[in-house]
Design an enzyme around this catalytic site. Sequence first.
Site, PDB file in Angstrom:
ATOM      1  N   ASN A   1     -39.358 -54.465  64.677  1.00 39.01           N
ATOM      2  CA  ASN A   1     -38.146 -54.978  65.311  1.00 39.01           C
ATOM      3  C   ASN A   1     -37.484 -55.905  64.288  1.00 39.01           C
ATOM      4  O   ASN A   1     -37.887 -57.050  64.125  1.00 39.01           O
ATOM      5  CB  ASN A   1     -38.516 -55.732  66.592  1.00 39.01           C
TER       6      ASN A   1
ATOM      7  N   ARG B   1     -37.137 -50.516  66.691  1.00 42.63           N
ATOM      8  CA  ARG B   1     -36.173 -50.872  67.727  1.00 42.63           C
ATOM      9  C   ARG B   1     -34.785 -50.813  67.095  1.00 42.63           C
ATOM     10  O   ARG B   1     -34.553 -51.410  66.048  1.00 42.63           O
ATOM     11  CB  ARG B   1     -36.444 -52.293  68.223  1.00 42.63           C
TER      12      ARG B   1
ATOM     13  N   HIS C   1     -31.660 -53.864  76.802  1.00 43.78           N
ATOM     14  CA  HIS C   1     -33.027 -54.025  77.349  1.00 43.78           C
ATOM     15  C   HIS C   1     -33.534 -52.730  77.976  1.00 43.78           C
ATOM     16  O   HIS C   1     -34.435 -52.749  78.827  1.00 43.78           O
ATOM     17  CB  HIS C   1     -33.081 -55.114  78.452  1.00 43.78           C
TER      18      HIS C   1
ATOM     19  N   ARG D   1     -26.043 -67.807  76.758  1.00 40.86           N
ATOM     20  CA  ARG D   1     -24.879 -66.927  76.962  1.00 40.86           C
ATOM     21  C   ARG D   1     -24.308 -67.117  78.364  1.00 40.86           C
ATOM     22  O   ARG D   1     -25.052 -67.288  79.330  1.00 40.86           O
ATOM     23  CB  ARG D   1     -25.281 -65.454  76.797  1.00 40.86           C
TER      24      ARG D   1
ATOM     25  N   GLU E   1     -42.251 -53.580  75.365  1.00 43.62           N
ATOM     26  CA  GLU E   1     -41.297 -52.714  74.666  1.00 43.62           C
ATOM     27  C   GLU E   1     -41.933 -52.052  73.447  1.00 43.62           C
ATOM     28  O   GLU E   1     -41.635 -50.906  73.122  1.00 43.62           O
ATOM     29  CB  GLU E   1     -40.073 -53.536  74.250  1.00 43.62           C
TER      30      GLU E   1
END
Length: 399
Positions: free
Chosen positions: A7, A92, A181, A242, A385
């Site tokens: 990743n 990823r 996601h 965010r 993941e």
Amino acid sequence: MKVLVINAGSSSLKYQLFDMTDERVLAKGICERIGIDGHITHKPQVEGKAVFDEDVSLPDHATAIALVMEKMLSAESGVISDVSEIGAVGHRVVHGGERFSASCLIDDAMLDEVRACIPLAPLHNPANITGIAACRAVLGDVPQVGVFDTAFHQTMSPAAYTYAIPYEYYEKYKIRRYGFHGTSHRYVAARAAEMLGRPIEELKLISCHMGNGSSLCAIDGGKSVDTSMGFTPLAGVPMGTRSGDIDPSIIEFLADREGMTVDAVLNVLNKKSGMLGVSGVSSDFRDLWKAVDAGNERAKLALDVFFHGVAKRIGAYAVAMGGVDAVIFTAGIGENGAEEREAICKNLGVLGLALDTEANKVRGKEKDVTAAGSRGRVLVIPTNEELVIARDTVEIVGA
Ligand code: AMP
């Protein structure tokens, strides 16, 4: 087969090495501050092997991968005896646009298409491509696979992904909801079906991935039918830093009143908003609870804004799917935050969902936390993941 999962961020590179004969993690770690100075934390998951946590020189991603290989092979911290044991690498990749609805073997043509998605993810996709190039430089022609955050959501209908703006902007620029996601939502949905002992095809699930970035996903019959993030990961529920959804007019208003450029306002919405912005304390939920205990009203407000935003969207997705069999909580907050889950589930009785507060006292473990008499289930499922990326890689390379 042993599979290396990567990743890659702009200045970091997380990795895990899996032995896919039993899906065991052999080693994991992170290279940080790449291109600045450099630091590696390498954690073998095999007895008797040493953890490395040291400052090193990491001028670029290829140097980082080469160092990771050195650690994987070394006498003190190694878990393999030859690089050739690594049968494939899974990456990823954040944005696959409309082109990728599934994971894909990486070749030059595929990389060109990932490059074409750079305008949609200007920070993430270049870093992912750099990670792929670095692996090619160090590992030669070991097969590599790209696993996209957006791919799972490509099953959304036009009604769910179309923004109500002039259609020509979708045609010209592909402005639409993409969602992110996806790898996490896909993993927990499959686990939920296993936990419930029912085929995923007959389940209506709402997955709440709540971490530094948060998104919800409505999953009907195993397919994403709606999700809270949008054209970018700025949209949806409020997050650590965010804003999530806001009235877009605020951007022009703030630019005008504060004398900021649009870029500067977007930076505020991405990095100084959410829990941090409202509380003025922190983006981390653990810090927020401490502040609440010390009587900080704005920390309390930030948490309430989050709970309200998540709960409201669970209701929306139950309506969008015409029912809900289970709500799943995952990622840092979803897996660990018992108080957060309880607060979010407070009003879900209207959907026939009730959480058992005793069973809910769980951190980081798979557990059904449903109260007796609840029609639908409430599940805590730690996400994985990396395992999904490793599994997809084996499937694609094996084929
Ligand atoms: P992630 O992005 O999935 O790593 O999640 C990171 C977030 O999880 C952090 O910002 C924390 O707010 C949250 N988190 C981690 N541990 C806990 C915990 N024990 N209770 C509540 N929130 C937690």
